[in-house]
Design a protein around this motif. Structure first.
Motif, PDB file in Angstrom:
ATOM      1  N   ASP A 111       0.870  -1.178   0.000  1.00 58.52           N
ATOM      2  CA  ASP A 111       0.000   0.000   0.000  1.00 58.52           C
ATOM      3  C   ASP A 111       0.902   1.222   0.000  1.00 58.52           C
ATOM      4  N   GLY A 112       1.190   1.745  -1.202  1.00 60.65           N
ATOM      5  CA  GLY A 112       2.155   2.823  -1.311  1.00 60.65           C
ATOM      6  C   GLY A 112       3.541   2.323  -0.948  1.00 60.65           C
ATOM      7  N   GLN A 113       4.162   2.950   0.057  1.00 54.17           N
ATOM      8  CA  GLN A 113       5.491   2.552   0.516  1.00 54.17           C
ATOM      9  C   GLN A 113       5.429   1.550   1.665  1.00 54.17           C
ATOM     10  N   ASP A 114       4.226   1.128   2.022  1.00 50.70           N
ATOM     11  CA  ASP A 114       4.045   0.233   3.159  1.00 50.70           C
ATOM     12  C   ASP A 114       3.772  -1.200   2.716  1.00 50.70           C
ATOM     13  N   VAL A 115       4.232  -2.145   3.520  1.00 51.20           N
ATOM     14  CA  VAL A 115       3.815  -3.539   3.400  1.00 51.20           C
ATOM     15  C   VAL A 115       2.880  -3.802   4.569  1.00 51.20           C
ATOM     16  N   VAL A 116       1.663  -4.221   4.249  1.00 50.14           N
ATOM     17  CA  VAL A 116       0.582  -4.250   5.228  1.00 50.14           C
ATOM     18  C   VAL A 116      -0.012  -5.647   5.318  1.00 50.14           C
TER      19      VAL A 116
END
Length: 347
Positions: free
Chosen positions: A149-154
């Motif tokens: 999610d964008g620059q995140d790993v969720v």
């Protein structure tokens, strides 16, 4: 030439490798025949087979010892994936082990249930990260789903699992909307997190390519056995060039794909920065060739081959569907081109 350098060129199996592959081939042959595969099609998942597979250690073997796993190599995992594809086993092993290995790299694989496979974890294997809802290959049965999610790993969790959508790969696929998750946990952020996710994408494509190798080889076997027993003008149809030559081409595809998969697995494990294009290349090659080979196998059997009851038909739809489960293979081909172009620009 030292042993390490030789291994970069020699991808033959050791005795332990052969024993491992033989064990899983017998396992799937015993517990995942075509009748069991057909029975699982409405859900895309055989829970009993999954529990047996986990009890055999197929999930723990894939994980590092630091989280309670057995530290198997990627070459080991390709052998299991090949046998899974050979039997069309309706279990989420590839998605689960790839996602669990990603959690381990991020320091987030703390659940014994995930390690043992009693809780299933999946991921979004699309090369280009979508926004909003996306199709997840095992979305209807996963307890946890990992996405970018964008620059995140969720990591996402849902109190009610998303509903399965019908698909030609007969997978437990579902639309998953990260915004609708009941629990959303950011596991990591930034360039390193996205690099770890890219590694997971490469592993997913590598193991899917291995599964397609097994699928194609079994499809070829089905067609070849038919060609030996079906006669025309007093001779087996397998003696005719229009049948024997295409079957020989399928055999070449199997050997070529298998060699590329094992080479890619070795480099991804030992020198991941040296040949990063190999794993996605194995996938693109098998995604294209598996559909061609399965179509030819159906044609060899004529009217029988296109019947809904024919095993060849079951292999054909999965040859097409599994290759598309991670999105358009063309996006992976673009990714390969970007890797090669970036390397050439440094020369």
């Amino acid at each position: 030439m030292d042993r390490y350098e030789l291994r970069r060129l020699d991808y033959s199996l050791t005795e332990d490798h052969v024993d491992l592959q033989t064990a899983y081939r017998q396992f799937f042959k015993t517990h995942s025949d075509i009748e069991a595969v057909r029975a699982a099609e409405p859900s895309g998942f055989d829970k009993s087979l999954w529990e047996r597979l986990c009890a055999m250690g197929a999930t723990t073997m894939a994980l590092p010892e630091s989280v309670g796993g057995d530290g198997a190599t990627l070459v080991d995992l390709t052998l299991v994936a090949e046998e899974l594809g050979r039997s069309l086993a309706p279990v989420p092993w590839i998605d689960h082990v790839v996602a669990a290995r990603l959690l381990a790299r991020l320091g987030a694989c703390e659940s014994e249930e995930i390690v043992q496979g009693t809780q299933i974890v999946g991921l979004d294997p699309q090369q280009v990260a979508p926004t909003g809802a996306r199709l997840i290959p095992i979305g209807s049965i996963a307890d946890h789903i990992v996405v970018r999610d964008g620059q995140d790993v969720v990591k996402l969790e849902f109190s009610t699992r998303p509903a399965r959508v019908d698909n030609i790969g007969k997978l437990p696929m579902a639309w998953v909307d990260p915004a609708a998750a009941d629990t959303r946990i950011v596991l990591a952020s930034g360039a390193d997190a996205l690099a770890d996710y890219q590694r997971a994408l490469d592993e997913w494509r590598l193991l899917t390519a291995a599964a397609l190798v097994g699928l194609v080889e079994e499809t070829m076997t089905i067609a070849a056995e038919f060609a030996k027993s079906r006669y025309t003008l007093g001779v087996p149809i397998g003696t005719l060039q229009g049948i024997s030559h295409p079957l020989a081409n399928i055999a070449i595809t199997v050997q070529s794909g298998r060699g590329l998969v094992r080479r890619a697995a070795w480099f991804l494990d030992n020198e991941p920065d040296e040949r990063p294009e190999l794993a996605p290349s194995a996938f693109v090659f098998m995604a294209e060739e598996a559909a061609k080979a399965a179509t030819m196998a159906v044609h060899v059997q004529g009217g029988l081959g296109v019947s809904a009851e024919a095993a060849a038909t079951a292999y054909l739809v999965r040859a097409r569907g599994w290759a598309l489960a991670g999105g358009d293979p063309g996006a992976t081909a673009v990714h390969i081109a970007q890797i090669v172009a970036a390397r050439e620009s440094k020369v």
